[in-house]
Motif scaffolding. Structure first.
Motif, PDB file in Angstrom:
ATOM      1  N   ARG A   4      18.260  -9.157   5.956  1.00 13.02           N
ATOM      2  CA  ARG A   4      17.297  -8.795   6.999  1.00 13.02           C
ATOM      3  C   ARG A   4      17.281  -7.306   7.305  1.00 13.02           C
ATOM      4  NH1 ARG A   4      21.054 -11.416   8.298  1.00 13.02           N
ATOM      5  NH2 ARG A   4      21.641  -9.964   9.952  1.00 13.02           N
ATOM      6  N   SER A   5      17.762  -6.515   6.346  1.00  5.63           N
ATOM      7  CA  SER A   5      17.761  -5.056   6.478  1.00  5.63           C
ATOM      8  C   SER A   5      18.427  -4.541   7.741  1.00  5.63           C
ATOM      9  CB  SER A   5      16.335  -4.498   6.382  1.00  5.63           C
ATOM     10  OG  SER A   5      16.212  -3.810   5.180  1.00  5.63           O
ATOM     11  N   GLU A   6      19.665  -4.884   7.880  1.00  5.24           N
ATOM     12  CA  GLU A   6      20.495  -4.185   8.848  1.00  5.24           C
ATOM     13  C   GLU A   6      20.811  -2.806   8.274  1.00  5.24           C
ATOM     14  OE1 GLU A   6      25.232  -4.734   9.939  1.00  5.24           O
ATOM     15  OE2 GLU A   6      24.299  -5.959   8.391  1.00  5.24           O
ATOM     16  N   THR A   7      20.658  -2.707   6.967  1.00  8.38           N
ATOM     17  CA  THR A   7      20.833  -1.426   6.278  1.00  8.38           C
ATOM     18  C   THR A   7      19.941  -0.349   6.869  1.00  8.38           C
ATOM     19  OG1 THR A   7      21.336  -2.594   4.235  1.00  8.38           O
ATOM     20  CG2 THR A   7      20.718  -0.291   4.053  1.00  8.38           C
ATOM     21  N   LYS A   8      18.681  -0.705   7.088  1.00  6.69           N
ATOM     22  CA  LYS A   8      17.714   0.236   7.624  1.00  6.69           C
ATOM     23  C   LYS A   8      18.208   0.827   8.949  1.00  6.69           C
ATOM     24  CE  LYS A   8      12.651   0.230   7.569  1.00  6.69           C
ATOM     25  NZ  LYS A   8      11.440  -0.606   7.352  1.00  6.69           N
ATOM     26  N   ILE A   9      18.739  -0.023   9.794  1.00  7.80           N
ATOM     27  CA  ILE A   9      19.224   0.437  11.098  1.00  7.80           C
ATOM     28  C   ILE A   9      20.480   1.285  10.958  1.00  7.80           C
ATOM     29  CG2 ILE A   9      20.273  -0.371  13.245  1.00  7.80           C
ATOM     30  CD1 ILE A   9      18.229  -2.797  12.940  1.00  7.80           C
ATOM     31  N   SER A  42      19.411   3.509  -1.145  1.00  6.57           N
ATOM     32  CA  SER A  42      18.736   2.664  -0.154  1.00  6.57           C
ATOM     33  C   SER A  42      17.833   3.458   0.781  1.00  6.57           C
ATOM     34  CB  SER A  42      19.770   1.879   0.657  1.00  6.57           C
ATOM     35  OG  SER A  42      20.677   2.771   1.278  1.00  6.57           O
ATOM     36  N   VAL A  43      18.087   4.744   0.939  1.00  6.93           N
ATOM     37  CA  VAL A  43      17.202   5.568   1.762  1.00  6.93           C
ATOM     38  C   VAL A  43      15.817   5.621   1.143  1.00  6.93           C
ATOM     39  CG1 VAL A  43      16.723   7.887   2.599  1.00  6.93           C
ATOM     40  CG2 VAL A  43      19.028   6.979   2.748  1.00  6.93           C
ATOM     41  N   ASN A  44      15.771   5.913  -0.151  1.00 12.06           N
ATOM     42  CA  ASN A  44      14.469   5.973  -0.816  1.00 12.06           C
ATOM     43  C   ASN A  44      13.834   4.594  -0.914  1.00 12.06           C
ATOM     44  OD1 ASN A  44      14.101   8.890  -1.870  1.00 12.06           O
ATOM     45  ND2 ASN A  44      16.233   8.406  -2.261  1.00 12.06           N
TER      46      ASN A  44
END
Lengths: 215, 215
Positions: A4-9, A42-44
């Motif tokens: 669920r893209s906790e990565t983004k946060i 993961s940033v890109n």
DNA sequence: TCCTAATTTAAACATACGTTTAAATTAAAC
DNA sequence: GTTTAATTTAAACGTATGTTTAAATTAGGA
């Protein structure tokens, strides 16, 4: 659809802290991703580019702050029809301090980011802010203008930019200044104290009645 | 002993223009040397490193400006024993404008460099300025302090930094602001006009008598 | 459970940077 | 005019950057 893209946060959290501390161009994606404990790519993947990450970091604050500030302003205008300049500026205090509920040290971080954004990145962030949040800015300027009707529009233009400079510079270096003030005068200053110090200063400057003629 | 090192001056001239326009870290040595029409390696030969080049660029202005500013201040203090804050700040105008005789657009360039220097390069330029020109700064602060004796020292500390922020930010983006002012209000502003606009603004802020208590 | 699409990962890519090197060139000293 | 030291030059070095790639992994919908 993993995680669920906790990565983004995690990226946004690490990025905003580092951007505020060190500036945008001085902060590498490798430093951000290592602090965030995510993979470099993961940033890109999530944001496309570093430039878009910067905008996302700012937008996360502006999307909260701008509507809140406008609402506080409108409330003040309804309850008090002859608001002073000090009053107008003071309507920003609560929306600013509320950012501390949003995130740890949110107020300081936001103001530092804003400062960095205006100083670095020649124009492209200025453009981003004015095109995305222009109505809020216009409304605020109108309120200021109304509270100092004797100041010509051109003069007000300059003085509001002086004010922006004061705030932005102070906040971008507020850490260092607070440290010096603590060492020199034994005064412990949190961000609210600094905000409450700067408002009388800028209000006095903007409403100053000695107007220099253009030559 | 070839060429009496006109190269050194060509580098300084190109560097100061580019540093003022784009900032220090955004300006590469390759860009500087290509604009200066000298070899890339000559920067390291003549200055040692980019960091030392930056200091040399600033020193070339500060070595002229600082003594001139101090002298103008002392002259004012001798002729007028009750100088107002506006007077004190105004003593800086002529030394600033005299930089235009030193070099084309010298005043603007110097102020922009000063702004960039304070904003970028976390601390190391601030240190350079305060250690090399500290006496001049101390003298100026003393004069300001004397002209507003009712303002506590801590408060004055903060207000002078607000002032620094105002000036530095305004000058770092004075190009853009002048362009906007010209487009929006049809007002053509040179650097002197901007300086004369900012002085009443900061003087009002510094001498403002509503002092916020520390909490 | 299997399949599919989203996500993560390690590696490589391409470029830009400040700096260093060593040879070539220049100009002044003798 | 020869010598010598300062300067200029072209090239390479080492490192850091943002970005892309393609394979591996993950998790949710069928």
């Amino acid at each position: 659809m993993a995680n669920r893209s906790e990565t983004k946060i995690k990226i946004l959290d690490a990025a905003e802290r580092l951007f505020a501390e060190r500036g945008f161009s001085e902060t590498s994606l490798r430093l951000i991703t290592s602090k965030a404990e995510v993979n470099l790519a993961s940033v890109n993947y999530h944001f496309g580019s570093k430039k878009e990450l910067i905008r996302a970091v700012l937008a996360r604050y502006l999307d909260v702050f701008m509507p809140a500030a406008t609402q506080a302003l409108q409330l003040k205008q309804q309850t008090e029809q002859q608001a002073s300049l000090h009053d107008i500026f003071s309507t920003l205090i609560q929306p600013l301090l509320d950012l501390n509920d949003l995130r740890y040290r949110g107020t300081t971080t936001f103001l530092q980011l804003l400062g960095r954004g205006y100083i670095e990145s020649q124009g492209h962030l200025r453009w981003f802010i004015t095109t995305h949040y222009g109505e809020h800015l216009t409304e605020f300027v109108a309120a200021v203008s109304q509270s100092v009707p004797n100041i010509p529009k051109v003069e007000l233009f300059w003085r509001l930019h002086f004010t922006l400079g004061t705030v932005v510079f102070t906040m971008a270096s507020s850490e260092a200044l607070s440290d010096i003030a603590a060492a020199e005068f034994g005064e412990q200053n949190d961000i609210e104290t600094v905000i409450r110090k700067v408002i009388p200063y800028v209000a006095a400057g903007v409403s100053e009645s000695n107007i220099t003629a253009s030559r």
